[in-house]
Design an enzyme around this catalytic site. Structure first.
Site, mmCIF file in Angstrom:
data_model
loop_
_atom_site.group_PDB
_atom_site.id
_atom_site.type_symbol
_atom_site.label_atom_id
_atom_site.label_comp_id
_atom_site.label_asym_id
_atom_site.label_seq_id
_atom_site.Cartn_x
_atom_site.Cartn_y
_atom_site.Cartn_z
ATOM 1 N N HIS A 93 -7.959 41.731 -4.154
ATOM 2 C CA HIS A 93 -6.599 41.213 -4.404
ATOM 3 C C HIS A 93 -5.782 42.163 -5.269
ATOM 4 O O HIS A 93 -4.541 42.140 -5.236
ATOM 5 C CB HIS A 93 -6.700 39.837 -5.070
ATOM 6 C CG HIS A 93 -5.493 38.965 -4.857
ATOM 7 N ND1 HIS A 93 -4.216 39.461 -4.747
ATOM 8 C CD2 HIS A 93 -5.374 37.618 -4.743
ATOM 9 C CE1 HIS A 93 -3.362 38.457 -4.587
ATOM 10 N NE2 HIS A 93 -4.043 37.335 -4.568
ATOM 11 N N GLU A 145 2.698 41.456 15.912
ATOM 12 C CA GLU A 145 2.500 41.773 17.333
ATOM 13 C C GLU A 145 1.634 43.020 17.468
ATOM 14 O O GLU A 145 2.050 44.125 17.130
ATOM 15 C CB GLU A 145 3.860 42.014 18.001
ATOM 16 C CG GLU A 145 3.790 42.230 19.494
ATOM 17 C CD GLU A 145 3.656 40.937 20.290
ATOM 18 O OE1 GLU A 145 2.739 40.858 21.112
ATOM 19 O OE2 GLU A 145 4.471 40.013 20.067
#
Length: 450
Positions: free
Chosen positions: A168, A393
């Site tokens: 993180h 995408e």
């Protein structure tokens, strides 16, 4: 308005994943060896986060082709994201930083005996999804673990899952989304979708540090001098917890917004957003379900993340690759949460975010320079709802679903999108509580939604 509570569906508890190949991948070009400064926000986020992205079978992109494309794409990305091929280390002053040394990221090829249809509801947080990510490489020592490990798991149907485990300290949710967009663009042999801004000095503390607010949302820890300590953001509870998903449709969210508008005292300044109304609703239910005897005078504090990129002066670049999220808070007595108008609760959540000005954010960062500590409240609402991971995408299409790998925690309530993604405007609320508190939470969730 649709089903609110979803009980656990039948789930496969062992996906029978076989790890076929584990390797390190390296930057496609030579990168400069250097130490990367980590901000005080990055400093307390030294733990791994796993996400899984599921894809249907595609006739032009069988899993073996996808695997090679992702491997090549990751190598290319380790040039603009050179820190991702580095390793965490403590500098001479005992401060955590990243040594950008091209030591490599992890890449794992795996397969499972099941098809995607076999594993059922992808939205439901199946603990078996942990098998779709690798957090550490057994061949490397604890001080040499990659900051990023990508795993491609192929299913019998020709579909596949891409699991990513990242420290993180490298990304917050927004910058991770940009990383995914860049991964997709490189897999398609296109230019980078976004050129990352890797200058973490933009969030360095002021010199000297100036803490100009009291920061009740932050807890100081008394750490002995010379102790190396990176505190967890929240202590992991060892209690036996039930967990349930509460599904709020777009109709439910619209209904909560309408309730918030009725009786609003500051309609011009209160942001009646989906996040604010859902957070206010959860806060009320969580606080009043707490098994703490007479709850009426007890103070309850809800924490939630706020993106500070646009709030600083000058604003941070939207392409900032590090953690640029701070914890906002709202506090109220339980009797006000129970008896007060819903509009007031939404106002308090909105006010908590509005509090996060440039000076407040700088003060919080400076607080981290002076004290060891972390966010402190009754619980945190962690939202993956609008991050849009499933909107990325790739050459083989968008994911069927993208989700975090969930570890159930009493002090963290997760919001994540429905299977239709952000377009549906619905949200799933994952709650983990002891059985008695869960029963009460569920009753209140229905009662206050009416």
């Amino acid at each position: 308005m649709g089903t609110i509570y979803q009980g656990p569906p039948p789930v496969i508890q062992d996906l029978k994943v076989t790890l076929e190949d584990t390797s390190l991948v390296f930057p496609a070009q030579e990168t400069q060896r250097k130490s990367m400064f980590l901000s005080n926000i990055d400093q307390v986020l030294n733990f791994n986060v796993q996400t899984v992205h599921f894809f249907k079978a595609h006739p032009d992109f069988p899993p073996e082709i996808v695997t090679q494309k992702l491997k090549n794409a990751l190598c290319e990305l380790l040039v603009p994201y050179d820190f991702l091929a580095g390793r965490l280390k403590l500098n001479q002053g005992g401060r955590l930083e990243i040594e950008s040394n091209a030591a490599g990221a992890g890449f794992v090829v795996a397969s499972t005996e099941f098809s995607l249809n076999d594993i059922g509801d992808l939205v439901y947080p199946n603990p078996a999804f942990r098998q779709l990510t690798v957090q550490s490489l057994d061949s490397l020592g604890p001080d040499d673990q990659p900051l990023c490990i990508l795993q491609v798991t192929s299913f019998k149907c020709g579909g596949f899952a891409v699991g990513l485990s990242t420290n993180h300290a490298t990304f917050d949710g927004l910058s991770f989304k940009l990383f995914l967009q860049n991964l997709a663009s490189q897999a398609a042999h296109k230019p980078l979708a976004v050129i990352p801004c890797n200058d973490r000095q933009l969030l360095a503390a002021r010199s000297p540090p100036r803490v100009t607010f009291p920061h009740p949302e932050l807890l100081k820890l008394k750490i002995p001098v010379g102790t190396d300590f990176n505190p967890p953001v929240f202590d992991r509870s060892q209690e036996d917890l039930d967990f349930k998903i509460f599904r709020l449709s777009s109709g439910h969210v619209s209904h909560l917004k309408e309730k918030a508008r009725i009786g609003a005292t500051n309609p011009a300044t209160t942001k009646i957003t989906g996040f604010n109304v859902v957070t206010a609703h959860i806060w009320r239910c969580k606080a009043l379900s707490c098994d703490a005897g007479d709850n009426q005078d007890r103070l309850s504090t809800v924490l939630y993340a706020v993106d500070i990129r646009p709030r600083l002066c000058p604003p941070l670049p939207p392409s900032y690759s590090g953690n640029a999220v701070l914890t906002a808070y709202a506090t109220a007595q339980c009797k006000d949460l129970e008896e007060g108008p819903f509009s007031r609760l939404v106002e308090m959540v909105s006010e908590g975010a509005a509090r996060m000005t440039d000076e407040y954010a700088r003060s919080a960062i400076d607080w981290g320079e002076l004290y060891k500590g972390f966010p402190h409240g009754e619980f945190l609402v962690s939202s993956w709802w609008r991050l849009g991971f499933a909107e990325v995408e790739y050459p083989w299409g968008k994911p069927m679903y993208s989700c975090p790998v969930v570890y159930h925690r009493k002090d963290i309530i997760l919001l994540f999108p429905d299977i239709d993604g952000v377009a549906s405007n619905g949200v799933n609320v994952l709650v983990a509580l002891p059985a008695k508190e869960m029963e009460k939470f569920q009753t209140l969730f229905h009662k206050f939604l009416a």
